[in-house]
Write an enzyme that holds these catalytic residues in place. Structure first.
Site, PDB file in Angstrom:
ATOM      1  N   GLU A   7     108.291 -28.911 -33.480  1.00  0.00           N
ATOM      2  CA  GLU A   7     108.698 -28.195 -32.278  1.00  0.00           C
ATOM      3  C   GLU A   7     109.950 -28.840 -31.690  1.00  0.00           C
ATOM      4  O   GLU A   7     109.842 -29.814 -30.922  1.00  0.00           O
ATOM      5  CB  GLU A   7     107.580 -28.245 -31.232  1.00  0.00           C
ATOM      6  N   GLY A  19     109.958 -22.971 -24.770  1.00  0.00           N
ATOM      7  CA  GLY A  19     109.981 -22.256 -23.495  1.00  0.00           C
ATOM      8  C   GLY A  19     111.377 -21.883 -23.026  1.00  0.00           C
ATOM      9  O   GLY A  19     111.571 -21.488 -21.880  1.00  0.00           O
ATOM     10  N   HIS A  51     102.148 -33.154 -28.006  1.00  0.00           N
ATOM     11  CA  HIS A  51     103.065 -32.101 -27.553  1.00  0.00           C
ATOM     12  C   HIS A  51     104.174 -32.744 -26.713  1.00  0.00           C
ATOM     13  O   HIS A  51     103.933 -33.694 -25.969  1.00  0.00           O
ATOM     14  CB  HIS A  51     102.307 -31.054 -26.738  1.00  0.00           C
ATOM     15  N   GLU A  76     105.552 -31.911 -24.079  1.00  0.00           N
ATOM     16  CA  GLU A  76     105.292 -31.959 -22.627  1.00  0.00           C
ATOM     17  C   GLU A  76     104.400 -33.142 -22.272  1.00  0.00           C
ATOM     18  O   GLU A  76     104.550 -33.758 -21.215  1.00  0.00           O
ATOM     19  CB  GLU A  76     104.667 -30.626 -22.179  1.00  0.00           C
ATOM     20  N   SER A  89     109.735 -21.069 -28.783  1.00  0.00           N
ATOM     21  CA  SER A  89     110.220 -19.694 -28.579  1.00  0.00           C
ATOM     22  C   SER A  89     110.003 -18.798 -29.795  1.00  0.00           C
ATOM     23  O   SER A  89     110.814 -17.921 -30.080  1.00  0.00           O
ATOM     24  CB  SER A  89     111.695 -19.702 -28.159  1.00  0.00           C
ATOM     25  N   LYS A 121      98.722 -23.749 -22.736  1.00  0.00           N
ATOM     26  CA  LYS A 121      99.201 -24.715 -21.725  1.00  0.00           C
ATOM     27  C   LYS A 121      98.367 -24.581 -20.447  1.00  0.00           C
ATOM     28  O   LYS A 121      97.184 -24.244 -20.532  1.00  0.00           O
ATOM     29  CB  LYS A 121     100.699 -24.536 -21.494  1.00  0.00           C
ATOM     30  N   ASN A 169      99.020 -21.856 -27.900  1.00  0.00           N
ATOM     31  CA  ASN A 169      98.899 -22.950 -26.936  1.00  0.00           C
ATOM     32  C   ASN A 169      99.082 -22.365 -25.541  1.00  0.00           C
ATOM     33  O   ASN A 169     100.198 -22.056 -25.134  1.00  0.00           O
ATOM     34  CB  ASN A 169      99.985 -23.996 -27.241  1.00  0.00           C
TER      35      ASN A 169
END
Ligand code: PGA
Length: 252
Positions: free
Chosen positions: A169, A175, A97, A99, A215, A11, A9
């Site tokens: 996730e 991250g 996701h 985010e 991560s 991003k 991904n």
């Protein structure tokens, strides 16, 4: 059929030239691998999808988008439809996701619509779920993930659900450099599979790929992927470095 999958991904990273260089490097790395036991998927930003699908015809990987509109067509400025993705041979699409949930107010109800749009166009959804840190600390992580799956996806009929790829996730791991332990990952993945078993039966659950994200990197991928219910990873930061991404793929 349940597959091992490593999906990158990207991003909102890379200019066109940088994207081209990275795809090139990853494609060269893939050429040297025997990819029979793992599917590789790359999810770049929208403007590079076609570039990616061009490469994908030669190299052995699938191409995914990072988002799709919940609307079909028409006056929705800035949106990209499932049909548009289908028309440039995109095969996968990440939905939900964290985010997008956090910064763009994406809800599980919207994800139901997005999954429906994708499935209608023959695109396989990679559905992200996972809890925030306070939810884990309160011991509520199983309930959070259960609700996300139930609300967004469990209205699908079994044939459609069988096309879903799930990505667990934990938000606190994305991250941050803090990875879930292999025990935490396995425990949640087994739980997700049990929910799918209860809803859709053993056969569907057995064949659903459940990826870990957060991560995941070249150093910890092997240990994570060794768990019986972890079928691969959704990789953010480490998918932007060809050498690391290839190492992760080699972890199978
Ligand atoms: P990360 O991101 O690997 O950089 O933690 C994973 C993701 O957000 O899919």
């Amino acid at each position: 059929m349940r597959r091992n999958i490593v999906a990158g991904n990207w991003k909102m990273n890379k200019t066109f030239q940088e994207a081209d260089d990275l795809i090139n490097e990853i494609s060269e790395g893939l050429d040297e691998l025997n990819l029979r036991n793992v599917d590789v998927i790359m999810c770049p930003p929208f403007p590079y999808l076609e570039l990616m699908t061009d490469y994908a015809q030669e190299a052995n990987f699938g191409v995914g988008a990072q988002n799709v509109s919940c609307y079909e067509t028409g006056a929705y400025t800035g949106e990209v439809s499932a049909k548009m993705l289908q028309s440039i041979d995109v095969e996968y699409c990440i939905i939900g996701h964290s985010e997008r949930r956090k910064y763009f107010n994406e809800t599980d109800e919207m994800l139901t619509l997005k999954a429906g749009m994708l499935l209608k166009c023959g695109i396989l959804p990679i559905f992200c779920c996972g809890e925030e840190l306070p939810e884990r600390e309160a011991g509520n992580h199983f309930n959070v993930v259960k609700k996300q799956l139930e609300t967004a996806l469990f209205g699908l009929d079994p044939l459609d659900f069988a096309k879903i790829i799930v990505a667990y996730e934990p938000v606190w791991a994305i991250g941050t450099g803090v990875t879930a332990t292999t025990e935490q990952a396995q425990e949640m993945h087994a739980y997700i599979r049990s929910l799918i078993t209860d809803k859709y039966g053993k056969e569907v659950a057995k064949n659903t790929s459940i990826l870990y994200g957060g991560s995941c990197n070249a150093k910890n991928a092997k240990e994570l992927f060794a768990n019986p219910d972890v079928d691969g990873g959704l990789i953010g930061g480490a998918s932007l470095v060809a050498e690391d991404f290839i190492k992760i793929i080699k972890s199978f």
